[in-house]
Design a protein around this motif. Structure first.
Motif, short mmCIF file in Angstrom:
data_model
loop_
_atom_site.label_atom_id
_atom_site.label_comp_id
_atom_site.label_asym_id
_atom_site.label_seq_id
_atom_site.Cartn_x
_atom_site.Cartn_y
_atom_site.Cartn_z
N HIS A 47 0.82 -1.21 0.00
CA HIS A 47 0.00 0.00 0.00
C HIS A 47 0.85 1.26 0.00
CE1 HIS A 47 -3.22 -2.82 1.61
NE2 HIS A 47 -3.70 -2.35 0.48
N THR B 87 -10.22 -4.39 -6.10
CA THR B 87 -8.78 -4.41 -5.80
C THR B 87 -8.48 -5.41 -4.70
OG1 THR B 87 -8.62 -2.07 -6.39
CG2 THR B 87 -6.82 -3.00 -5.09
N CYS C 155 -1.53 0.32 -10.55
CA CYS C 155 -1.18 1.73 -10.38
C CYS C 155 -2.31 2.40 -9.62
CB CYS C 155 -1.01 2.44 -11.72
SG CYS C 155 0.54 2.08 -12.55
N ARG C 156 -1.95 3.43 -8.88
CA ARG C 156 -2.94 4.18 -8.13
C ARG C 156 -2.92 5.61 -8.60
NH1 ARG C 156 -6.35 6.83 -6.05
NH2 ARG C 156 -7.22 6.67 -3.95
N ARG D 8 -9.58 3.52 -0.27
CA ARG D 8 -9.07 2.31 0.35
C ARG D 8 -9.91 1.94 1.58
NH1 ARG D 8 -3.37 1.63 3.55
NH2 ARG D 8 -3.61 -0.54 4.09
N GLU E 62 -6.99 5.61 -12.56
CA GLU E 62 -6.09 4.56 -12.10
C GLU E 62 -5.86 3.51 -13.18
OE1 GLU E 62 -7.94 6.60 -8.67
OE2 GLU E 62 -8.75 5.62 -10.45
N LEU F 80 1.82 1.76 -3.61
CA LEU F 80 0.67 2.16 -4.41
C LEU F 80 0.27 3.61 -4.16
CD1 LEU F 80 -1.76 -0.91 -4.29
CD2 LEU F 80 -0.72 0.10 -6.32
N PHE F 81 0.25 4.02 -2.90
CA PHE F 81 -0.31 5.32 -2.56
C PHE F 81 0.71 6.45 -2.49
CE2 PHE F 81 -3.80 2.66 -1.40
CZ PHE F 81 -4.94 3.46 -1.53
N GLY G 114 -5.94 -0.77 -12.51
CA GLY G 114 -5.92 0.36 -11.59
C GLY G 114 -6.29 -0.11 -10.19
N ALA G 115 -5.74 0.53 -9.18
CA ALA G 115 -5.99 0.11 -7.80
C ALA G 115 -6.83 1.15 -7.07
CB ALA G 115 -4.66 -0.08 -7.06
N TYR G 116 -7.82 0.67 -6.35
CA TYR G 116 -8.62 1.51 -5.46
C TYR G 116 -9.24 2.71 -6.18
CZ TYR G 116 -6.36 -1.25 -1.85
OH TYR G 116 -5.90 -2.28 -1.07
N SER G 117 -10.12 2.42 -7.15
CA SER G 117 -10.88 3.50 -7.76
C SER G 117 -11.80 4.13 -6.72
CB SER G 117 -11.70 2.96 -8.94
OG SER G 117 -10.85 2.47 -9.94
#
Length: 292
Positions: free
Chosen positions: A149, A277, A291-292, A267, A183, A152-153, A261-264
């Motif tokens: 995380h 995700t 990708c975030r 989170r 994302e 990602l973030f 894409g991660a966490y549209s």
């Protein structure tokens, strides 16, 4: 474009060896440098507990225990790294990961430093083309998920989540999980080198997965500008799980890599309610480029 510098945070989890093998496979594909990083817990982080009513003697004891456990863990990680590299005699060790060696093939380096893992990993990742992260094993050691995380973030870089078992091939059949979000667009951009070398590319889309943004036909047209032909295939949720439907469609394609894409959504919402995700992170059997 190619991936030239890869970062692999190693935390000593059971997934570490599979991540090493996965990262080495990526490094071989791109003739890249692979830097393995272990972040030791800094015993000084225990000091703020003084404000919690603990005595000085208790804090010193906790610091000593933390230092001891951190050292033992670092030793296990170093042993894993040395045992793994000993079985791959064609690798060139680079004493300084910041020095580009003019040698053919893969180069490798290892570093262990003290600090807060999520901060160090996120910051160091900014100097690499991609971070390869061990599969999150929340029931065994949540720190690997923290590293994921953090990248990602807070790194601005793509992250490749290694599967629990290292793949035999990677990047020949690539799926794009498209939902029109920023994302997913970032994931496609990061995956372009993979998409150019892939034998087959499939764009997976679903009404249940789509967010506000361009439809799948838009990203298909975009890829044509890059001389990449991709097939559009809709998928359906399984038992109301979009993530399960997505992974099922990837398996049907025989995919050995998926970009997503991660966490549209936020989170926090995904941690509470679940989400695509989270489901993919927990259940994927192939490498996932996020990708975030």
């Amino acid at each position: 474009m190619a991936y030239r510098r890869l970062l692999l945070p190693l935390t000593g989890t059971a997934a570490g060896e599979a991540a090493l093998a996965t990262a080495l496979m990526v490094a071989r594909i791109w003739s890249a440098h692979l830097h393995c990083l272990h972040v030791r817990v800094d015993a000084r982080d225990v000091a703020p507990l003084a404000g919690e009513g603990l005595s000085g003697a208790m804090i010193e004891e906790m610091m000593a225990a933390t230092e001891r456990e951190s050292g033992e863990r670092a030793g296990r990680v170093r042993s894993l790294f040395e045992k793994f590299t000993a079985t791959h005699g064609d690798l060139t060790m680079a004493p300084d990961p910041n020095t580009a060696l003019k040698v053919p093939g893969v180069t490798l380096s290892f570093e262990a430093i003290a600090g807060r893992e999520e901060d160090v990993v996120a910051q160091q990742s900014r100097l690499y083309d991609m971070a390869v992260v061990p599969h999150p094993e929340a029931d065994e050691d949540v720190s690997s998920s923290d590293a994921l995380h953090a990248v990602l973030f807070d790194s601005g870089r793509p992250v490749l989540i290694a599967p629990r078992v290292a793949p035999e091939v990677m990047g020949s059949r690539v799926c794009i999980a498209w939902n029109g979000s920023a994302e997913s667009a970032a994931a496609v951009a990061a995956a372009l080198p993979w998409l150019h070398r892939a034998e087959a590319v499939r764009i997976l889309h679903s009404e249940d997965y789509q967010r506000r943004g361009p439809a799948a036909e838009g990203i298909q047209a975009y890829l044509r500008w890059h001389e990449i032909e991709a097939e559009l295939v809709p998928f359906k949720s399984q038992t109301r799980e979009v993530g399960a439907g997505l992974l099922g469609a990837a398996r049907d394609f025989g995919a050995d890599l998926m970009c997503q894409g991660a966490y549209s959504h936020s989170r926090l919402r995904q941690l509470i309610l679940g989400g695509v995700t989270r489901h993919v992170l927990e259940n994927s059997e192939i490498p996932i480029l996020m990708c975030r």
